[in-house]
Structure formats: structure tokens, C-alpha cells
Design an enzyme around this catalytic site. Structure first.
Site, short mmCIF file in Angstrom:
data_model
loop_
_atom_site.label_atom_id
_atom_site.label_comp_id
_atom_site.label_asym_id
_atom_site.label_seq_id
_atom_site.Cartn_x
_atom_site.Cartn_y
_atom_site.Cartn_z
N GLU A 60 27.77 41.97 36.19
CA GLU A 60 27.09 40.77 36.71
C GLU A 60 26.58 40.98 38.14
OE1 GLU A 60 29.91 37.51 34.44
OE2 GLU A 60 30.68 38.56 36.18
N THR A 110 40.13 46.29 35.34
CA THR A 110 39.32 45.31 34.61
C THR A 110 38.11 44.90 35.45
OG1 THR A 110 41.27 44.49 33.45
CG2 THR A 110 39.38 43.01 33.55
N THR A 122 44.71 35.74 32.74
CA THR A 122 44.82 36.81 31.75
C THR A 122 43.43 37.38 31.47
OG1 THR A 122 44.50 35.32 29.88
CG2 THR A 122 46.76 35.61 30.69
N GLY A 177 39.39 32.68 32.12
CA GLY A 177 38.26 32.38 31.23
C GLY A 177 37.00 32.32 32.06
N ASP A 178 36.22 33.40 32.06
CA ASP A 178 35.07 33.44 32.97
C ASP A 178 33.86 34.13 32.35
OD1 ASP A 178 36.07 35.99 32.96
OD2 ASP A 178 36.15 36.24 35.13
N1 LIG Z 1 37.59 33.14 38.26
C1 LIG Z 1 37.35 34.14 39.06
O1 LIG Z 1 36.78 33.99 40.13
C2 LIG Z 1 37.86 35.50 38.68
C3 LIG Z 1 37.87 36.53 39.63
C4 LIG Z 1 38.42 37.76 39.28
C5 LIG Z 1 38.89 37.96 37.99
N2 LIG Z 1 38.80 36.95 37.08
C6 LIG Z 1 39.31 37.11 35.72
O2 LIG Z 1 40.72 37.02 35.78
C7 LIG Z 1 41.28 37.78 34.71
C8 LIG Z 1 42.39 38.65 35.21
O3 LIG Z 1 41.84 39.65 36.04
P1 LIG Z 1 42.75 40.88 36.50
O4 LIG Z 1 41.89 41.71 37.38
O5 LIG Z 1 44.06 40.39 37.00
O6 LIG Z 1 42.94 41.60 35.07
P2 LIG Z 1 44.10 42.62 34.61
O7 LIG Z 1 43.57 43.25 33.37
O8 LIG Z 1 44.52 43.46 35.74
O9 LIG Z 1 45.32 41.66 34.24
C9 LIG Z 1 45.30 40.77 33.15
C10 LIG Z 1 46.73 40.60 32.65
O10 LIG Z 1 46.72 39.61 31.61
C11 LIG Z 1 47.74 39.99 30.68
N3 LIG Z 1 47.51 39.25 29.43
C12 LIG Z 1 46.53 39.42 28.50
N4 LIG Z 1 46.70 38.54 27.50
C13 LIG Z 1 47.79 37.78 27.82
C14 LIG Z 1 48.46 36.70 27.19
N5 LIG Z 1 48.04 36.23 26.01
N6 LIG Z 1 49.53 36.15 27.80
C15 LIG Z 1 49.99 36.63 28.99
N7 LIG Z 1 49.39 37.66 29.64
C16 LIG Z 1 48.31 38.23 29.06
C17 LIG Z 1 47.56 41.49 30.56
O11 LIG Z 1 48.71 42.11 29.99
C18 LIG Z 1 47.32 41.88 32.03
O12 LIG Z 1 48.52 42.23 32.69
C19 LIG Z 1 40.13 38.53 34.08
O13 LIG Z 1 39.75 37.88 32.88
C20 LIG Z 1 39.02 38.46 35.10
O14 LIG Z 1 37.75 38.51 34.52
C21 LIG Z 1 38.31 35.73 37.40
#
Ligand SMILES: NC(=O)c1ccc[n+]([C@@H]2O[C@H](COP(=O)([O-])OP(=O)(O)OC[C@H]3O[C@@H](n4cnc5c(N)ncnc54)[C@H](O)[C@@H]3O)[C@@H](O)[C@H]2O)c1
Length: 355
Positions: free
Chosen positions: A66, A94, A211, A236-237
Site C-alpha cells: 500500500e 508481516t 492478529t 482487521g485492516d
Molecule cells: N491498524 C493499524 O494501523 C495497523 C498497523 C500495523 C499493523 N496492523 C495489523 O495488525 C496485525 C498484526 O500485525 P503484527 O505486525 O503484530 O503481525 P504478526 O504476524 O507479527 O503477529 C500477529 C499475531 O497474531 C497471532 N494470531 C493469528 N491468529 C490468531 C488468533 N485467531 N487468535 C490469537 N492470535 C492469533 C499470530 O500467531 C501472531 O503472533 C496485522 O493484521 C497487521 O496488518 C494494523
């Protein structure tokens, strides 16, 4: 006259990952999170002065790439960011990112920086800003579901800005929970590792879901969410990627960053296009109400918006002068005669040949 060395005008300050980490430790991570929260809030207060567009997404089977641009008319910024939930299994992250600030008056870049760490910081700061307005008064406990890369940043921002003192961790992968517990040890937070999402949310006034999955998931079901909690839904994004059962949305007051982007990417993609939401910036300015009462369920449907990155970039830029937390990159061609770009190229060849 031919000058073989790049001029000052050619140089753009660049903050590497290493220097970003040095800067954060120099200032102190909780200070950075608290100051970033205030910087983002200051920019949300002047929301209407920014150019806004939903981010430009390129989707693939594996993830998304993005571009997130904005400008306040004086300074322009963009961030490049990806989201690839399958990456961690391959030893990759990720989410990775980098970004740039530029002067609108000349179009010249003013800062180029890593933004993988900065995104984690700004996402946590934005969550804390939302919670400051929406979480129940005196909230002390947060459930943190999803203990990956963003988790500790979220925990520390809620501690620094909202006074959280207890974190209840849960992840489907126990190693992620162990990692987060280890990293937060010594932070001053009381840490509890839980065996289910249900157990994690027991007694929590704030529930953060963070997650990563490339599909619709149900991290929280309706019966898990009691009255009065604040849900901070981070993960959820993307289209097709949500964390909450839609029945939770029906019972919540939903707060969003920029509706045209959140309706595509956020939890509310599950709802009708006219599902009522409140824009967070209006809560910040006092134009709209945040938390009304102790029983209300508030939900920050976070997707991440360009203005938060703009704020983070301008925060970093302001802290660089007088430090060595950056290198100058020879990024802008700067011929002695602005119209003689080709001549500069020719002279570079001559110079090569005489060396
Ligand atoms: N809203 C925002 O501004 C923003 C910013 C950055 C990241 N994000 C999103 O946040 C999320 C997390 O990012 P991250 O860098 O920490 O990712 P990451 O992959 O490092 O961590 C995600 C974690 O979620 C766990 N997980 C997956 N399914 C699960 C479930 N059903 N129950 C419990 N745990 C579960 C995984 O085992 C993993 O440890 C991503 O989807 C990312 O796109 C959003």
C-alpha cells in the site's frame, strides 16, 4: 565549475533502522509513545487542513502493498507499507514500511526513513489516543489478543498514555505470548499469560485485537464482550480481513479514522455502507461525543491512516537536528545549472575517466 561532490541541496537525511532504534532509546520508548500520541492528536485536531484519500492498495494472494499519501499544504508525506500474514513462517515480518516527507513549496524530499518500527510506534500511539477518549475511566487492565510484532508497542503506549498497569496476553501461538511476556518483563506492567481469548478478556476494560490472518476471522464473538469495555481492533485492516463478529459491531459505538478507507478495510466492511460511525477527529476536537456512559461498548475500528504517518514523520524530523541519528543520502540530482542535468551526467563520466 564542475564539482565532483554532491552539494548540500542533493542531500536528504535518512534514518536507518539502526538509527531509529538509537533515537527511540535516546528519548525513551514511553516518552516517544506519549509524545507521538500528542503529535498525532494535534494533527487530528487540524484534520480538515489535510488532503485525504483512501490508501492505494495492490492486493495479491499472499498479501497487500500500500501507498499512503497526505499533505497539509506545506509538507507532503507518503508511506510504503506491506501486510503479508504468511511472512512470519518464512522468517520475514508481516508488516514492513518506509516513508518520506517533502516540502510542498519545492517538492524536494526533506526526510527519508525506515517506518517498520515507526509504524508500530504510531499505531500504538493512535490506539492510545483513541483509548484516552473512549476507554472507561480508570481502566487499568488490557487484554492483548495477538502477541506478534505490534503487541509490546500497544501495551507500552496504553501504559504510558492511559495508565494501564496489567496486560493479559493471548496468542494461538504460545511462543508469541512467551516472547511478549519476556519483552515486557521489567516494564512495570503486571503480565498474565492466558490460554484462550476468553480467559484474556476476563476483567479487562480494554480489549486489543492485533492478529494477522489473510481472511475473515472471529477473534471475538458477541457473547465474549461485556458492557462497558473499549475494543481496540487493530488487525482487521484489509478487504476480506476482519477480527470481530458483526454482532459486536451492532452493540458498539464505532469510531473510525477516515470512513472512505475504513468502510473498505475495517471491521465495518461487514456492515451496510451507511452503518453509523463517528470520526475520531471529531471526538478529539469535541465536535462529537466519545464515551457517554459506563455501560457503553466503544470500538475503535483501526486500519491506520496516512495522517498518523505524517505526524510520526514530522515528529522524527523535529528530533534530528543536532544529533547523529541520521545519514545524508545523495538522493537529489543537483547540477550547477539546473537545466544542465545531462551535462552533469557527462562530466561525471569525464571525472571517472580521469581518476
Ligand atoms: N491498524 C493499524 O494501523 C495497523 C498497523 C500495523 C499493523 N496492523 C495489523 O495488525 C496485525 C498484526 O500485525 P503484527 O505486525 O503484530 O503481525 P504478526 O504476524 O507479527 O503477529 C500477529 C499475531 O497474531 C497471532 N494470531 C493469528 N491468529 C490468531 C488468533 N485467531 N487468535 C490469537 N492470535 C492469533 C499470530 O500467531 C501472531 O503472533 C496485522 O493484521 C497487521 O496488518 C494494523
Amino acid at each position: 565549475m564542475f564539482s565532483p561532490l554532491p552539494s548540500a541541496k542533493a542531500m536528504v537525511p535518512f534514518v536507518s533502522v539502526d538509527n531509529m532504534m538509537r533515537l527511540v532509546h535516546h528519548l525513551g520508548i514511553e516518552t516517544v509513545l506519549a509524545e507521538l500520541t500528542d503529535t498525532i492528536e494535534a494533527d487530528f485536531r487540524r484534520w480538515e487542513s489535510f488532503d485525504k484519500t483512501p490508501r492505494v492498495a495492490s492486493h495479491s494472494r499472499d498479501g497487500v502493498i500500500e501507498l499512503m499519501p497526505t499533505s497539509d499544504g506545506r509538507v507532503y508525506s507518503f508511506k510504503y507499507v506491506n501486510g503479508h500474514p504468511k511472512n512470519t513462517a518464512e522468517g520475514l515480518q508481516t508488516v514492513t514500511a518506509f516513508g518520506l516527507l517533502a516540502e510542498v513549496s519545492t517538492g524536494y524530499p526533506a526526510l527519508l526513513t525506515e517506518m517498520t518500527i515507526l509504524t508500530a510506534l504510531r499505531t500504538a500511539a493512535t490506539s492510545a489516543m483513541a483509548a484516552r477518549h473512549l476507554a472507561p475511566k480508570g481502566a487499568r487492565t488490557m487484554a492483548m489478543i495477538g502477541n506478534g510484532a505490534q503487541a509490546e508497542f500497544q501495551a507500552l503506549a496504553m501504559k504510558a498514555v492511559c495508565g494501564i498497569d496489567t496486560i493479559r496476553l493471548y496468542d494461538i501461538d504460545l511462543r508469541a505470548t512467551e516472547k511478549a511476556a519476556r519483552n515486557l518483563d521489567g516494564s512495570g506492567l503486571q503480565i498474565l499469560s492466558c490460554r484462550s481469548a476468553q480467559e484474556a478478556i476476563e476483567g479487562a476494560e480494554i480489549v486489543t485485537t492485533c492478529t494477522a490472518d489473510k481472511q475473515f476471522a472471529t477473534i471475538l464473538t458477541d457473547n465474549m464482550v461485556g458492557a462497558g469495555v473499549h475494543i481496540n481492533a487493530i488487525g482487521g485492516d484489509c478487504p476480506g480481513k476482519t477480527e470481530l463478529h458483526r454482532d459486536i459491531l451492532k452493540r458498539s459505538d464505532v469510531f473510525v479514522e477516515y470512513p472512505p478507507q475504513t468502510r473498505i478495510e475495517g471491521e465495518i466492511q461487514q456492515m451496510a455502507p451507511d452503518f453509523p460511525v463517528t470520526e475520531l477527529w471529531k471526538v478529539v476536537t469535541g465536535e462529537a461525543q466519545g464515551r457517554r456512559d459506563a455501560r457503553q461498548i466503544t470500538l475503535f475500528d483501526s486500519v491506520g491512516f496516512a495522517i498518523e504517518d505524517f505526524s510520526a514523520l514530522r515528529y522524527v524530523r523535529a528530533r534530528l537536528p543536532g544529533t547523529d541519528f541520521y545519514q545524508n543520502l545523495d538522493m537529489i540530482a543537483d547540477p550547477d545549472d539546473p537545466r544542465d542535468l545531462f551535462g552533469m551526467l557527462l562530466r561525471a563520466k569525464e571525472n571517472e575517466e580521469t581518476i
